[in-house]
Design an enzyme around this catalytic site. Structure first.
Site, PDB file in Angstrom:
ATOM      1  N   LYS A  88     -21.062  39.907 121.236  1.00  0.00           N
ATOM      2  CA  LYS A  88     -21.656  38.856 120.406  1.00  0.00           C
ATOM      3  C   LYS A  88     -20.648  37.807 119.945  1.00  0.00           C
ATOM      4  O   LYS A  88     -20.985  36.652 119.770  1.00  0.00           O
ATOM      5  CB  LYS A  88     -22.365  39.488 119.209  1.00  0.00           C
ATOM      6  N   GLU A 110     -29.875  34.028 111.347  1.00  0.00           N
ATOM      7  CA  GLU A 110     -30.712  35.131 110.880  1.00  0.00           C
ATOM      8  C   GLU A 110     -30.237  36.377 111.612  1.00  0.00           C
ATOM      9  O   GLU A 110     -29.659  36.310 112.700  1.00  0.00           O
ATOM     10  CB  GLU A 110     -32.179  34.846 111.138  1.00  0.00           C
ATOM     11  N   SER A 377     -21.747  46.659 126.591  1.00  0.00           N
ATOM     12  CA  SER A 377     -21.841  45.507 125.683  1.00  0.00           C
ATOM     13  C   SER A 377     -21.205  45.733 124.322  1.00  0.00           C
ATOM     14  O   SER A 377     -20.789  44.785 123.664  1.00  0.00           O
ATOM     15  CB  SER A 377     -23.298  45.094 125.515  1.00  0.00           C
TER      16      SER A 377
END
Ligand code: PLP
Length: 400
Positions: A88, A110, A377
């Site tokens: 991320k 958000e 990930s």
């Protein structure tokens, strides 16, 4: 490649937003179009990728796991080793640099599980941006530690107290904020979703994963892989791995969706497997929706995968057959979580464990010289508490 000037991937993507937001998105798109080929911007991005995130991430040959299964060779792309523990951060560092070029001083986002909130707060701390994270009040309770992390990083966390008090309400609150404050404010999206140009932008910042993997596999194996495997929430880590291989049509791309407690239980988030085209959060894509077009409740053991939509580029890949999409249940993901931990000494994120589980199934029936790259990930540190609780509950069960 597959995207047109209006941000459509075949019939998917585009922009379905109120007029005020069109202007804001045009401004973002303008700057993005210029920066994505700007050598100074790219070298700045490269600097933070190397020295802050810790890239390139290794491509690790999971030899013990491979031998145990006795089929194709399994390589892990180690996004779990990035600063903050997942892919991320690739996206939030890229977008915060872009927000700076836009002259914005304030970033909003958000978050549901809190992972994107933490990655956003991290990037904002680094670049001295004001950071406001909207989070459903229910989620702030479930994700207390991530709320504290965001606060440590200097972000303001705003609990959203209406409706179901989860992600959907947090998205609404963030969009309201943007409409009110667009002069000063940049909206940071966390996956390859949303209205044009977000899916393309997130692709740009995440495709470092696939570019590195390609170079790395060519160096050790002297050829391209046969399979790429990645889990799908909104689809950003998958598109990041897949994109640079798009034109290499001998490379099979497989996205893994969460089947939760089973596809026939209604408790899953298998959007591409069971959804149909519709519009959500400003773009068109496959969607788990009811007869009125409202998003259905979704579920997965991994909080990062339970989204009722999916990035538009994946919908396009599904229809054209360029990628295939499969599902893995909670139970299969948990098995892979344990297996990778004790066989390789790598505790994967529960999201990534879905990809690992499918790779294990796939490798079994393939020849030994076939090559699979799995996108790992994220790391599982964030999930050990949850898995421990699950195990204790199982052990306390009267029938066990
Ligand atoms: C958020 C998250 C995902 C799912 O998001 P994508 O946009 O589909 O990549 C997957 N793995 C980890 C570790 C995550 O934190």
């Amino acid at each position: 490649m597959s995207r047109d000037v209006k941000g459509y991937y075949g019939p998917y993507g585009g922009r379905y937003v109120p007029d005020v937001l069109n202007q804001v998105l045009d401004e973002v798109k303008d700057v993005y179009s210029k920066l994505k080929d700007d050598t100074e911007f790219l070298s700045q991005l490269d600097y933070y990728n190397r020295h802050y995130i810790g890239r390139p991430s290794p491509l690790y040959f999971a030899e013990k796991l491979t031998n145990e299964i006795g089929g194709a060779k399994i390589y892990l792309k180690r996004e779990d080793l990035n600063h903050t523990g997942s892919h991320k951060i690739n996206n939030t560092i890229g977008q915060v640099l872009l927000a700076q070029k836009l002259g914005k001083k304030r970033v909003i986002a958000e978050t549901g599980a809190g992972q994107h909130g933490v990655a956003t707060a991290t990037a904002c701390a680094l670049f001295g941006m004001d950071c406001i994270i909207y989070m459903g009040e229910e989620d702030t309770k479930r994700q207390e530690l991530n709320v504290f992390r965001m606060k440590l990083l200097g972000a303001e966390v705003v609990p959203v107290t209406h409706g179901n008090r989860t992600l959907k309400e947090a998205v609404d609150a963030a969009i309201e904020d943007l409409i009110e404050n667009y002069d000063s404010t940049y909206y940071m999206l966390g996956s390859a979703v949303g209205p044009d140009p977000y899916p393309a932008m997130v692709n740009t910042f995440q495709s470092i994963i696939g570019r590195e993997a390609k170079e790395q596999i060519l160096e050790v194996e002297n050829r391209l892989p046969d399979y790429l495997v990645a889990c799908i929430g909104g689809g950003s880590n998958a598109i990041g791995l897949f994109s640079p291989f798009y034109d290499d049509t001998d490379v099979n791309m497989i996205g893994v969706e969460p089947a939760g407690k089973g596809l026939d239980t209604g408790m899953h988030a298998a959007t591409l497997a069971l959804g149909s085209p519709g519009i959500l959060h400003g773009f068109k894509s496959y969607l788990l929706q009811d007869d009125n077009g409202n998003p259905m409740p979704v579920y997965s053991i991994s909080a990062g995968l339970d989204y009722p939509g999916v990035g538009p580029e994946h919908s396009f890949f599904k229809d054209t057959g360029r990628a295939s999409y499969v599902t893995i249940t909670d139970e299969e993901a948990l098995d892979a979580f344990f297996a990778l931990s004790h066989i390789e000494g790598i505790i994967p994120a529960l999201e990534s464990a879905h990809a690992v589980a499918h790779a294990i199934k796939l490798a079994k029936d393939l020849p030994k010289d076939d090559l699979i790259i799995v996108n790992l990930s994220g790391r599982g540190d964030k999930d050990v508490r949850q898995v421990l609780d699950l195990m204790q509950n199982m052990n306390n069960h009267p029938n066990s």
